[in-house]
Write a protein that holds these residues in place. Structure first.
Motif, PDB file in Angstrom:
ATOM      1  N   VAL A 140      -8.928   6.223 -11.074  1.00 47.84           N
ATOM      2  CA  VAL A 140      -7.237   4.863 -10.954  1.00 47.84           C
ATOM      3  C   VAL A 140      -7.233   3.871 -11.696  1.00 47.84           C
ATOM      4  O   VAL A 140      -6.124   3.477 -12.008  1.00 47.84           O
ATOM      5  CB  VAL A 140      -6.296   4.671  -9.802  1.00 47.84           C
ATOM      6  N   THR A 141      -7.967   2.327 -11.442  1.00 51.42           N
ATOM      7  CA  THR A 141      -8.497   1.521 -12.365  1.00 51.42           C
ATOM      8  C   THR A 141      -8.299   1.833 -13.742  1.00 51.42           C
ATOM      9  O   THR A 141      -7.048   0.811 -14.424  1.00 51.42           O
ATOM     10  CB  THR A 141      -9.678   0.838 -11.281  1.00 51.42           C
ATOM     11  N   THR A 142      -9.306   2.854 -14.416  1.00 54.70           N
ATOM     12  CA  THR A 142      -9.512   3.143 -15.741  1.00 54.70           C
ATOM     13  C   THR A 142      -7.554   3.160 -16.452  1.00 54.70           C
ATOM     14  O   THR A 142      -7.958   3.062 -17.353  1.00 54.70           O
ATOM     15  CB  THR A 142      -9.948   4.529 -15.942  1.00 54.70           C
ATOM     16  N   GLY A 185     -13.691 -13.094  -7.025  1.00 58.47           N
ATOM     17  CA  GLY A 185     -14.159 -13.366  -5.730  1.00 58.47           C
ATOM     18  C   GLY A 185     -14.274 -11.652  -4.857  1.00 58.47           C
ATOM     19  O   GLY A 185     -15.596 -12.105  -4.373  1.00 58.47           O
ATOM     20  N   LEU A 186     -12.915 -10.996  -5.619  1.00 61.35           N
ATOM     21  CA  LEU A 186     -13.166  -9.594  -4.726  1.00 61.35           C
ATOM     22  C   LEU A 186     -14.861  -8.799  -5.317  1.00 61.35           C
ATOM     23  O   LEU A 186     -14.772  -8.348  -3.877  1.00 61.35           O
ATOM     24  CB  LEU A 186     -11.981  -8.667  -4.441  1.00 61.35           C
ATOM     25  N   GLU A 187     -14.849  -8.725  -6.526  1.00 64.37           N
ATOM     26  CA  GLU A 187     -15.979  -8.505  -6.989  1.00 64.37           C
ATOM     27  C   GLU A 187     -18.068  -8.425  -6.477  1.00 64.37           C
ATOM     28  O   GLU A 187     -18.554  -8.382  -6.128  1.00 64.37           O
ATOM     29  CB  GLU A 187     -15.970  -8.207  -8.336  1.00 64.37           C
ATOM     30  N   GLN A 188     -17.325 -10.190  -6.175  1.00 62.17           N
ATOM     31  CA  GLN A 188     -18.744 -10.737  -5.358  1.00 62.17           C
ATOM     32  C   GLN A 188     -18.338 -10.457  -4.133  1.00 62.17           C
ATOM     33  O   GLN A 188     -19.652 -10.453  -3.445  1.00 62.17           O
ATOM     34  CB  GLN A 188     -17.863 -12.702  -5.941  1.00 62.17           C
ATOM     35  N   ARG A 189     -17.577 -10.695  -3.813  1.00 59.39           N
ATOM     36  CA  ARG A 189     -17.686  -9.923  -2.041  1.00 59.39           C
ATOM     37  C   ARG A 189     -18.429  -8.032  -1.824  1.00 59.39           C
ATOM     38  O   ARG A 189     -17.768  -7.289  -0.742  1.00 59.39           O
ATOM     39  CB  ARG A 189     -16.301 -10.029  -1.056  1.00 59.39           C
ATOM     40  N   LEU A 199      -8.358  -2.337  -8.672  1.00 58.97           N
ATOM     41  CA  LEU A 199      -7.316  -2.202  -8.815  1.00 58.97           C
ATOM     42  C   LEU A 199      -6.587  -2.452  -7.520  1.00 58.97           C
ATOM     43  O   LEU A 199      -5.283  -2.526  -7.674  1.00 58.97           O
ATOM     44  CB  LEU A 199      -7.636  -0.235  -7.754  1.00 58.97           C
ATOM     45  N   LEU A 200      -7.075  -2.865  -6.352  1.00 53.80           N
ATOM     46  CA  LEU A 200      -5.683  -4.031  -5.522  1.00 53.80           C
ATOM     47  C   LEU A 200      -5.477  -5.178  -5.775  1.00 53.80           C
ATOM     48  O   LEU A 200      -4.129  -5.326  -6.001  1.00 53.80           O
ATOM     49  CB  LEU A 200      -6.673  -4.556  -4.688  1.00 53.80           C
ATOM     50  N   VAL A 201      -5.963  -6.068  -6.814  1.00 50.75           N
ATOM     51  CA  VAL A 201      -5.553  -7.004  -8.227  1.00 50.75           C
ATOM     52  C   VAL A 201      -4.163  -6.442  -9.237  1.00 50.75           C
ATOM     53  O   VAL A 201      -3.112  -6.726  -9.085  1.00 50.75           O
ATOM     54  CB  VAL A 201      -6.425  -7.506  -8.704  1.00 50.75           C
ATOM     55  N   VAL A 202      -4.424  -5.116  -9.887  1.00 56.44           N
ATOM     56  CA  VAL A 202      -3.757  -4.731 -10.223  1.00 56.44           C
ATOM     57  C   VAL A 202      -2.497  -4.372 -10.276  1.00 56.44           C
ATOM     58  O   VAL A 202      -1.020  -4.534 -10.084  1.00 56.44           O
ATOM     59  CB  VAL A 202      -4.173  -3.660 -11.024  1.00 56.44           C
ATOM     60  N   ILE A 203      -2.324  -3.560  -8.794  1.00 56.23           N
ATOM     61  CA  ILE A 203      -1.179  -3.412  -7.424  1.00 56.23           C
ATOM     62  C   ILE A 203      -0.938  -4.520  -6.857  1.00 56.23           C
ATOM     63  O   ILE A 203       1.030  -5.120  -6.995  1.00 56.23           O
ATOM     64  CB  ILE A 203      -1.571  -2.188  -6.383  1.00 56.23           C
TER      65      ILE A 203
END
Length: 465
Positions: free
Chosen positions: A49-51, A212-216, A223-227
């Motif tokens: 979905v992200t791609t 931040g999200l990827e570090q966590r 995908l959450l950031v895109v949405i």
């Protein structure tokens, strides 16, 4: 240093879980080797979905360019979706790699502005040229010539291609949102855009949020950031409109003939068009091949010898997609570097590409909804992937300074010329000439020299795109 070899890995080589595992493996898991590659079905779907969201802009950009050349925009929209669906499904189900395929933006620009508007060809003849390009491209892939080219890609240039594509992605994303703009006055060709503009602020905040999200290690953080950015755009950006959800696909508009099977192959066989077909082939060979290698490496499908898992199938799937695209009325197809967004989100198997293909099929009927994703919603993902790809510089062997410097030449000029093939050409030529002048001709092989000469002649003859 041994040269990389393209070979097919046995389907069951990585499919068996450790003997201590007691959890049943589904047929889908076994076919795509999801567990064996350290992934999960949910992660692969989220990555798909992200791609999709990162490359969905193509369904608007490609019809816009071909529309200026007299193509029916609605029909091209359908063709772009069908091409992306066909290519991605073939790549995922057959080559089983997390690489999405779609109509290439650079080759679309050449088709629209170089062939139709520049040479005065009709859309039908231009589609015929795309068909011929696909045939030659597929022949090169099936006969192993394309694999041979990849095998003779020097290590420095190979890693430099990854770095250069990363820089290229950063430039594309920054330019798309207005963070970097063309300098209309004296001085350098680019300048800082309006740093406080809404798209720029959203992009920077989105990139920081991804960090931040990827570090966590939040699942699906990209995908959450895109949405989230899309939702903010709908709420605060007057340029983002909700125009509905469902729309029936249009194969042709009133007054326009259908583009399905409309290519004029006989017209494309003229001596005036064949050099352009060659230019399309040469550009696609190095552009798409470099992309496949870079994304496959990010997904862990390249071993220590430089071997790409199912590399031959990936190259053939990529080239067959251009033939299909010409049949349905689209532009030349290629592997999308935006697939790196999926690998950054955890993609490791072909299931990701399958998800992308299915979503593009569905997009044919939900085109209004796709317009809700503004460029600044996907720009942070592209920037993040570009930054990750810069890590390839760590793999350059500085003990062999000449090889490493040639790789850096490749990387830098991919960015400065905004052309992947140009960077590769300069990398090859500086490596070969440097080796000869340094008295290190024994470190060269015939393949590397032949490719360097072919690329130099290609550019000197004025055939480069």
């Amino acid at each position: 240093m041994s040269q990389p070899q393209l070979q097919r890995v046995a389907p069951d080589a990585l499919s068996s879980p450790p003997t201590s595992a007691r959890i049943p493996i589904s047929k889908v898991d076994r076919y795509f080797q999801i567990t064996a590659r350290g992934s999960t079905g949910r992660r692969e779907v989220v990555a798909g979905v992200t791609t999709f969201l990162a490359m969905v802009y193509s369904v608007f950009v490609v019809p816009g360019m071909l529309g200026q050349a007299g193509f029916d925009v609605g029909a091209v929209f359908v063709a772009v979706c069908l091409t992306a669906a066909f290519g991605s499904l073939l790549m995922g189900l057959w080559a089983r790699l997390p690489i999405a395929v779609g109509c290439a933006i650079s080759l679309t620009a050449f088709t629209a502005f170089g062939l139709v508007l520049g040479k005065g060809l009709t859309p039908a003849v231009a589609l015929g040229a795309v068909f011929l390009m696909g045939l030659v491209f597929t022949a090169i892939s099936i006969t192993g010539l394309r694999s041979w080219i990849l095998q003779n890609l020097p290590a420095g240039v190979a890693h430099g291609t990854g770095v250069g594509i990363g820089l290229f992605l950063l430039m594309i994303a920054s330019s798309e949102v207005g963070l970097v703009v063309k300098n209309g006055g004296a001085g350098l060709p680019v300048a800082l855009g309006h740093i406080t503009a809404f798209p720029v602020v959203m992009s920077i905040l989105g990139l920081a949020a991804i960090f931040g999200l990827e570090q966590r290690k939040v699942p699906g953080g990209i995908l959450l950031v895109v949405i989230a950015l899309s939702a903010l755009g709908l709420a605060f950006d007057p340029k983002v409109h909700f125009t509905g959800v469902f729309a029936l696909p249009q194969l042709s508009a009133p007054g326009h003939a259908s583009l399905i099977g409309a290519m004029d192959v006989r017209g494309a066989l003229s001596m005036a068009v064949l050099p352009s077909v060659l230019a399309l082939v040469m550009t696609a060979v190095f552009d798409a091949t470099g992309t496949i290698r870079a994304v496959a490496g990010q997904a862990g499908h390249v071993d220590e010898r430089g071997t790409i898992h199912n590399g031959g199938k990936a190259l053939t799937a990529d080239s067959l997609s251009s033939i299909f695209s010409s049949l349905v009325g689209g532009a030349p197809a290629a592997a999308y570097i935006e697939s790196g967004v999926g690998t950054a989100a955890g993609a490791r198997t072909g299931l990701t590409a399958v998800v992308v293909g299915v979503l593009f099929l569905g997009l044919i009927f939900f085109s209004p909804l796709a317009g809700l994703v503004p460029s600044y919603a996907t720009a942070p993902a592209l920037m993040y992937v570009g930054l990750l790809m810069l890590g390839s510089v760590a793999h350059m062997n500085m003990d062999d300074k000449l090889d490493a410097l040639a790789g850096l030449v490749c990387a830098v000029f991919i960015l400065l010329s905004c052309n992947i093939v140009t960077g590769i050409m300069l990398g090859f030529c500086t490596l070969v000439i440097g080796r000869l002048l340094a008295g290190e001709w024994r470190k060269l092989n015939a393949g590397t020299v032949a490719i360097a000469v072919a690329l130099a002649v290609f550019y000197a003859g004025g055939w480069a795109i």
